[in-house]
Scaffold this motif. Structure first.
Motif, PDB file in Angstrom:
ATOM      1  N   PRO A 210       0.675 -14.622  30.752  1.00  0.00           N
ATOM      2  CA  PRO A 210       0.525 -14.018  32.078  1.00  0.00           C
ATOM      3  C   PRO A 210       0.477 -12.496  32.006  1.00  0.00           C
ATOM      4  N   CYS A 211      -0.184 -11.896  32.965  1.00  0.00           N
ATOM      5  CA  CYS A 211      -0.247 -10.447  33.091  1.00  0.00           C
ATOM      6  C   CYS A 211       1.148  -9.903  33.378  1.00  0.00           C
ATOM      7  N   SER A 212       1.509  -8.839  32.693  1.00  0.00           N
ATOM      8  CA  SER A 212       2.856  -8.276  32.864  1.00  0.00           C
ATOM      9  C   SER A 212       3.016  -7.592  34.221  1.00  0.00           C
ATOM     10  N   GLU A 213       1.911  -7.213  34.876  1.00  0.00           N
ATOM     11  CA  GLU A 213       1.993  -6.501  36.152  1.00  0.00           C
ATOM     12  C   GLU A 213       2.147  -7.466  37.326  1.00  0.00           C
ATOM     13  N   CYS A 214       1.329  -8.510  37.357  1.00  0.00           N
ATOM     14  CA  CYS A 214       1.352  -9.448  38.500  1.00  0.00           C
ATOM     15  C   CYS A 214       2.017 -10.768  38.156  1.00  0.00           C
ATOM     16  N   HIS A 215       2.432 -10.931  36.896  1.00  0.00           N
ATOM     17  CA  HIS A 215       3.120 -12.147  36.434  1.00  0.00           C
ATOM     18  C   HIS A 215       2.273 -13.405  36.629  1.00  0.00           C
ATOM     19  N   GLY A 216       0.966 -13.240  36.502  1.00  0.00           N
ATOM     20  CA  GLY A 216       0.081 -14.405  36.544  1.00  0.00           C
ATOM     21  C   GLY A 216      -0.510 -14.728  37.902  1.00  0.00           C
ATOM     22  N   SER A 217      -0.089 -14.028  38.946  1.00  0.00           N
ATOM     23  CA  SER A 217      -0.599 -14.342  40.294  1.00  0.00           C
ATOM     24  C   SER A 217      -1.975 -13.740  40.552  1.00  0.00           C
ATOM     25  N   GLY A 218      -2.326 -12.686  39.848  1.00  0.00           N
ATOM     26  CA  GLY A 218      -3.613 -12.029  40.052  1.00  0.00           C
ATOM     27  C   GLY A 218      -3.599 -10.988  41.150  1.00  0.00           C
ATOM     28  N   SER A 219      -2.484 -10.855  41.850  1.00  0.00           N
ATOM     29  CA  SER A 219      -2.388  -9.871  42.927  1.00  0.00           C
ATOM     30  C   SER A 219      -0.998  -9.249  42.953  1.00  0.00           C
ATOM     31  N   VAL A 220      -0.904  -8.053  43.531  1.00  0.00           N
ATOM     32  CA  VAL A 220       0.372  -7.353  43.655  1.00  0.00           C
ATOM     33  C   VAL A 220       0.519  -6.858  45.093  1.00  0.00           C
ATOM     34  N   ARG A 221       1.762  -6.681  45.530  1.00  0.00           N
ATOM     35  CA  ARG A 221       2.038  -6.189  46.877  1.00  0.00           C
ATOM     36  C   ARG A 221       2.108  -4.666  46.852  1.00  0.00           C
ATOM     37  N   LYS A 222       1.337  -4.024  47.743  1.00  0.00           N
ATOM     38  CA  LYS A 222       1.330  -2.570  47.817  1.00  0.00           C
ATOM     39  C   LYS A 222       1.418  -2.115  49.265  1.00  0.00           C
ATOM     40  N   GLN A 223       2.053  -0.967  49.454  1.00  0.00           N
ATOM     41  CA  GLN A 223       2.137  -0.372  50.789  1.00  0.00           C
ATOM     42  C   GLN A 223       0.995   0.630  50.957  1.00  0.00           C
ATOM     43  N   ARG A 224       0.286   0.510  52.065  1.00  0.00           N
ATOM     44  CA  ARG A 224      -0.857   1.374  52.319  1.00  0.00           C
ATOM     45  C   ARG A 224      -0.777   2.004  53.710  1.00  0.00           C
ATOM     46  N   LYS A 225      -1.353   3.209  53.816  1.00  0.00           N
ATOM     47  CA  LYS A 225      -1.520   3.861  55.114  1.00  0.00           C
ATOM     48  C   LYS A 225      -2.995   3.820  55.469  1.00  0.00           C
ATOM     49  N   LEU A 226      -3.280   3.324  56.670  1.00  0.00           N
ATOM     50  CA  LEU A 226      -4.665   3.185  57.114  1.00  0.00           C
ATOM     51  C   LEU A 226      -4.848   3.912  58.434  1.00  0.00           C
ATOM     52  N   THR A 227      -6.032   4.467  58.640  1.00  0.00           N
ATOM     53  CA  THR A 227      -6.387   5.092  59.912  1.00  0.00           C
ATOM     54  C   THR A 227      -7.210   4.098  60.726  1.00  0.00           C
ATOM     55  N   VAL A 228      -6.727   3.820  61.934  1.00  0.00           N
ATOM     56  CA  VAL A 228      -7.393   2.860  62.812  1.00  0.00           C
ATOM     57  C   VAL A 228      -8.116   3.625  63.916  1.00  0.00           C
ATOM     58  N   ASN A 229      -9.407   3.392  64.053  1.00  0.00           N
ATOM     59  CA  ASN A 229     -10.186   4.008  65.123  1.00  0.00           C
ATOM     60  C   ASN A 229     -10.101   3.123  66.369  1.00  0.00           C
ATOM     61  N   ILE A 230      -9.412   3.612  67.386  1.00  0.00           N
ATOM     62  CA  ILE A 230      -9.271   2.879  68.644  1.00  0.00           C
ATOM     63  C   ILE A 230     -10.463   3.242  69.534  1.00  0.00           C
ATOM     64  N   PRO A 231     -11.289   2.278  69.915  1.00  0.00           N
ATOM     65  CA  PRO A 231     -12.477   2.610  70.712  1.00  0.00           C
ATOM     66  C   PRO A 231     -12.122   3.002  72.141  1.00  0.00           C
ATOM     67  N   ALA A 232     -12.938   3.878  72.710  1.00  0.00           N
ATOM     68  CA  ALA A 232     -12.752   4.282  74.106  1.00  0.00           C
ATOM     69  C   ALA A 232     -12.931   3.079  75.013  1.00  0.00           C
ATOM     70  N   GLY A 233     -12.020   2.943  75.977  1.00  0.00           N
ATOM     71  CA  GLY A 233     -12.100   1.855  76.941  1.00  0.00           C
ATOM     72  C   GLY A 233     -11.270   0.640  76.607  1.00  0.00           C
ATOM     73  N   ILE A 234     -10.579   0.651  75.480  1.00  0.00           N
ATOM     74  CA  ILE A 234      -9.770  -0.513  75.114  1.00  0.00           C
ATOM     75  C   ILE A 234      -8.666  -0.718  76.139  1.00  0.00           C
ATOM     76  N   ASP A 235      -8.306  -1.972  76.386  1.00  0.00           N
ATOM     77  CA  ASP A 235      -7.306  -2.288  77.405  1.00  0.00           C
ATOM     78  C   ASP A 235      -6.054  -2.860  76.764  1.00  0.00           C
ATOM     79  N   ASN A 236      -4.995  -2.881  77.524  1.00  0.00           N
ATOM     80  CA  ASN A 236      -3.713  -3.387  77.036  1.00  0.00           C
ATOM     81  C   ASN A 236      -3.840  -4.843  76.597  1.00  0.00           C
ATOM     82  N   GLY A 237      -3.340  -5.152  75.396  1.00  0.00           N
ATOM     83  CA  GLY A 237      -3.366  -6.513  74.887  1.00  0.00           C
ATOM     84  C   GLY A 237      -4.578  -6.840  74.042  1.00  0.00           C
TER      85      GLY A 237
END
Length: 381
Positions: A210-237
């Protein structure tokens, strides 16, 4: 009893003589209306979305549509039971899943559901996040930064789960299917069942290093910061969908999506209904009677409005184009202003005298001038 399916033409809202183009147009309309991305968490919409897809899959295929027109659901559903006329030897099989029935006794070789290949590409997990924005930010759009934790493809093994320079072997027990069959009984009563392979844990492959980084799962958990573009006119919910920003796919499959639900804080001035904005403006009796130039707040800033003479309490006037923008459109709603006439709670003697004179001029019975406590005592003496 099996659930009664609705007529496919009724599901799409078309006639039985509908053309291919009419079917496609109706499908797109219904699919957009019930799409899970536009109705997050709505189980009814999710069910209708599946129903619409099923109906279009049948009716868009000329061969399947012909069989459906002739035999109904029984003509296109092998598990419907209609091929036996709804019964066999006096036994009603209309509500039984024939695929499951024969699959139990003959190992799924008769009409059984096809099992998914555990090594086939699979789309990643759909993630959810939430943001809170102001009334004005919802009206004009904005950018918001969010932080989330998601699974990403391991950079060390490139998602294979194997240590660099090594590879996985096909599981000898299940031969890469991820499933093993277990036979039970004997003689005429022999039947088989299937279960996940215990040797490869249903993956269909064996990873020796197994891979020493992901222990065989093929994926790892990472924390990311993303910028979300909120469109004009969006409503609550409502929600914003970010394609490919969800969890990483498996076996080379695409990443999942990120759904960001939006909460809009209410305004202390305005109320909203769709793209319309509502506002109440207070005026004095004199302004309502004589007319006035008013300064009206809008989401774009203050505007002037000439209120005509004799404006009555509760009158509503419209400011065109001062409402909420429609999403993905250049059009905007209007602002509706309701006039509220205020009545003073205290008047000076001079103001009272002026009002009495006005009341008399209008032919009204003016109320007597109020007297103080000592004035009333002198009158009694």
């Amino acid at each position: 009893m099996a659930e009664q399916k609705r007529d496919y033409y009724e599901v799409l809202g078309v006639s039985k003589s509908a053309s291919e183009e009419e079917l496609k147009k109706a499908y797109r309309k219904k699919a957009k209306e019930y799409h899970p991305d536009l109705n997050p968490g709505d189980k009814t919409a999710e069910s209708k979305f599946k129903e619409v897809n099923e109906a279009y899959e049948i009716l868009s295929d000329p061969t399947k549509r012909s069989r459906y027109d002739q035999f109904g659901h029984a003509g296109v559903d092998p598990s419907f039971g209609g091929g036996y006329g709804g019964g066999y030897g006096g036994f009603n099989m209309g509500d039984m899943d024939l695929g499951d029935l024969f699959g139990s006794f003959f190992g799924g070789g008769f009409g059984g559901a096809q099992r998914q290949n555990p090594n086939a590409p699979r789309k990643g997990e759909t993630l959810r996040a939430a943001v809170t924005i102001s009334f004005e930010e919802a009206a004009f759009g904005c950018e918001k930064e969010i932080t989330l934790t998601r699974s990403e493809r391991c950079d060390v093994c490139q998602g294979s789960g194997c240590a660099p320079g090594t590879s996985a072997d096909t599981c000898p027990d299940c031969r890469g299917t991820g499933v093993i069959r277990i036979q039970r009984g004997g003689g005429a009563f022999t039947f088989s069942t299937s279960a996940p392979c215990t040797r490869c844990q249903g993956t269909g492959k064996i990873i020796h290093q197994p891979c020493s980084e992901c222990h065989g799962s093929g994926s790892v958990r990472k924390q990311r910061k993303l910028t979300v573009n909120i469109p004009a006119g969006i409503d609550n919910g409502q929600a914003v969908s970010l394609r490919g920003q969800g969890g990483s796919g498996q076996n080379g499959g695409p990443a999942g999506d990120l759904l960001v639900s939006v909460t809009v804080r209410p305004s202390d001035k305005f109320q909203r209904d769709g793209t319309a904005v509502y506002y109440e403006h207070k005026v004095t009796f004199a302004q309502a009677a004589l007319g006035a130039k008013l300064v009206i707040p809008t989401i774009d800033g203050n505007v002037e409005y000439s209120m005509p003479k004799g404006t009555q309490p509760g009158t509503v006037f419209r400011l065109r184009g001062k409402g909420i923008p429609a999403i993905n459109s250049r059009s905007r709603g209007d602002q509706f202003v309701t006039v509220r006439v205020t009545v003073p709670t205290s008047l000076s003697p001079q103001q009272e005298e002026v009002l009495r004179s006005f009341s008399q001029a209008m032919g009204e019975d003016a109320p007597e001038e109020s007297k103080g406590f000592f004035d009333k005592r002198r009158k009694k003496k």
